[in-house]
Design a protein around this motif. Sequence first.
Motif, PDB file in Angstrom:
ATOM      1  N   ALA B 134      42.361  40.955  34.590  1.00  0.00           N
ATOM      2  CA  ALA B 134      41.801  40.928  35.944  1.00  0.00           C
ATOM      3  C   ALA B 134      42.189  42.164  36.760  1.00  0.00           C
ATOM      4  N   GLU B 135      43.230  42.874  36.299  1.00  0.00           N
ATOM      5  CA  GLU B 135      43.665  44.055  37.043  1.00  0.00           C
ATOM      6  C   GLU B 135      42.916  45.322  36.631  1.00  0.00           C
ATOM      7  N   LEU B 136      42.002  45.185  35.649  1.00  0.00           N
ATOM      8  CA  LEU B 136      41.310  46.363  35.142  1.00  0.00           C
ATOM      9  C   LEU B 136      39.892  46.448  35.693  1.00  0.00           C
ATOM     10  N   SER B 137      39.324  47.664  35.652  1.00  0.00           N
ATOM     11  CA  SER B 137      37.935  47.855  36.044  1.00  0.00           C
ATOM     12  C   SER B 137      37.029  47.354  34.922  1.00  0.00           C
ATOM     13  N   GLY B 138      35.745  47.245  35.219  1.00  0.00           N
ATOM     14  CA  GLY B 138      34.785  46.769  34.219  1.00  0.00           C
ATOM     15  C   GLY B 138      34.798  47.610  32.955  1.00  0.00           C
ATOM     16  N   GLY B 139      34.814  48.933  33.139  1.00  0.00           N
ATOM     17  CA  GLY B 139      34.811  49.825  31.991  1.00  0.00           C
ATOM     18  C   GLY B 139      36.058  49.670  31.141  1.00  0.00           C
ATOM     19  N   GLN B 140      37.193  49.467  31.813  1.00  0.00           N
ATOM     20  CA  GLN B 140      38.452  49.288  31.076  1.00  0.00           C
ATOM     21  C   GLN B 140      38.457  47.956  30.329  1.00  0.00           C
ATOM     22  N   GLN B 141      37.935  46.904  30.976  1.00  0.00           N
ATOM     23  CA  GLN B 141      37.853  45.609  30.304  1.00  0.00           C
ATOM     24  C   GLN B 141      36.990  45.721  29.048  1.00  0.00           C
ATOM     25  N   GLN B 142      35.906  46.496  29.188  1.00  0.00           N
ATOM     26  CA  GLN B 142      35.019  46.743  28.062  1.00  0.00           C
ATOM     27  C   GLN B 142      35.781  47.383  26.904  1.00  0.00           C
ATOM     28  N   ARG B 143      36.642  48.332  27.221  1.00  0.00           N
ATOM     29  CA  ARG B 143      37.430  49.001  26.182  1.00  0.00           C
ATOM     30  C   ARG B 143      38.399  48.030  25.528  1.00  0.00           C
ATOM     31  N   VAL B 144      38.997  47.151  26.340  1.00  0.00           N
ATOM     32  CA  VAL B 144      39.928  46.159  25.783  1.00  0.00           C
ATOM     33  C   VAL B 144      39.181  45.251  24.807  1.00  0.00           C
ATOM     34  N   ALA B 145      37.980  44.814  25.230  1.00  0.00           N
ATOM     35  CA  ALA B 145      37.185  43.936  24.368  1.00  0.00           C
ATOM     36  C   ALA B 145      36.887  44.633  23.040  1.00  0.00           C
ATOM     37  N   LEU B 146      36.592  45.906  23.129  1.00  0.00           N
ATOM     38  CA  LEU B 146      36.286  46.692  21.927  1.00  0.00           C
ATOM     39  C   LEU B 146      37.533  46.821  21.050  1.00  0.00           C
TER      40      LEU B 146
END
Lengths: 263, 344
Positions: B134-146
């Motif tokens: 929840a502390e990350l931006s959308g793009g960063q969350q996307q990278r985590v998912a990847l």
Amino acid sequence: MLPRWVTVAYLAYLVAPILLLLVGSFGGLWLNTLLPTGFTGRWYLEVAADPSFRRAFNASLFVAAATGAACLAIGLPLAYAVFRAQSPAVRAAARALYLLPIALPALVLAFGFILVFSSDTLPWLGSIWLLVAGHAVLCVPYFLQAVVTDMQRLGLATLEDAADSLGSRPLQRFFHIVLPALRHSILSGLIVVAALSIGEFQFSNLVAGFLNRTYPVVLLQAFYGATGFACAATVILLALALSASALGAWSAGGAATLAFHRR
Amino acid sequence: MTGAVTVEHVTFRYPGGGAGIFDLSLEIAPGELVVCIGPSGCGKTTLLKLIAGFLQPERGIVRLAGEDVTGASVRSRELGIVFQAYALFPHMTVGENVAYPLRVRGIAPTERRRQAGETLELVGLAGFADRLPAELSGGQQQRVALARALAFKPRALLLDEPLSALDAATRVGMRDEVRRIQRSQNIATLLITHDQDEALSLADRIAILREGLLVQAAPASEIYDRPADGFVAGFVGRANLLPGEIAGAERVDTPLGALATPPHGKPAGERVLVLIRPERLEVAPAAGAPNTFAVEVTHDRFFGATRQLDLACRGARLRIETLSRGDVRYVRVPPEAVQFLAPT
């Protein structure tokens, strides 16, 4: 300006009875005056010394704890089943069914219990477990509502699909994902359950046996006696309900943290 | 060479509706990035779920590296899946999320922390392990998912509209990131999208779905230059599509009038669909020359580098993309810009 005054007036209206209770519980004599005269702690001592109040206090604590446990044991799997049901019709029907006890007066449930459990085949009226069973029926809907709403908000189905794709087995998914992700709503659900169970009067008044009457049931009789005694007894109920909620919150938090850190 | 992911004649129908996918065959080679694109409801997400194992086909076979996995559980397929809304576990840190597939595989905490750290580094998020999603931006969350989908060295990667939740600026940057990461892992990938720019810029091959049918699967340039039909032409890139009738060896009649074309070898009288890409139309100085038509501008959009104009010409509508800044009164259709498609 107006909204502020409405808020203040409403808060005063809300808090005034509690304040009066507090004042009364420490007041000496309270007959036909606006406020009682004198200051004393003896009402609390009297309530604490009264054996029927002591027993009721313990009964209420026990019933609330057992009801909370029953809600966890019944409500969590039920919430999960309702949430994961494939057919929207099944979900809607299940929802209507489990919300039914909210619409139903507790009195109706009590009469039902009395009818069924005063018979010779099921002569359990007066047992404390019957009281717990009734409280569970009354409280499970509130618990389910809190948990199912949270499941939808979280998108739990997708989280589980993700865990599945990452190699997680069903039991692992439950302990690693479902339980910890839901810990906040389980917690708030248990708080509501504890407060409801502690304060429940209608059902308990009819179904509780003489030896396991809950606190509110015994409290009613206090109002036939001294005002100060009644006030002190009521303040204790208030404190009991609040601390039961706090306890529920704390234990659920502990359980969730434990499950979360299980490796 | 066996495909990393192979779908053979797969049919799936949703209960109580015509939707689904029908007799679909598609192969993704090792290391290949296939982008599956189509309008909503075309079955592209259904295809992903069938490969992932969330749905079971009515008929047909799904293979991973040649092995038949039809009917196998999601878990046993070992596919890295990135969900549209990322589906990061909200109660776990970034590091715990990425390490989760290793945790359920029984890898020891220190080792999985190390591996998760490496994967996070790969996606450019080194040092983010202790944050919550929840502390990350959308793009960063996307990278985590990847990163999480890649952490257990999956057999293939499935991405379900991975960039659709990002704002426009982040999306274009993430496109290149996805491509870079996919290349560096050399992993067979299926990416679902409805964004044609995404498809054109990312794909080794584009698979176009329409109403559950695979219309065309080919490299981007081939899809653009030789679309299978009018739907593909209109869906990928912009297209002027006109009904036509062959009038001679190098002529076709259209609502614009007779058009000179390259030799096409079609019999006179055959009905065709004429495709002219907007960027291949030319602004003409005057009437008179062959294939030149008087037009009226109905809409003029200025994009800086180019201009896009909607034109009316004898009841037909044309779209032109031009570098010209001047008035547009006549357009010329270069014969080599005329393509023929089967009428729909």
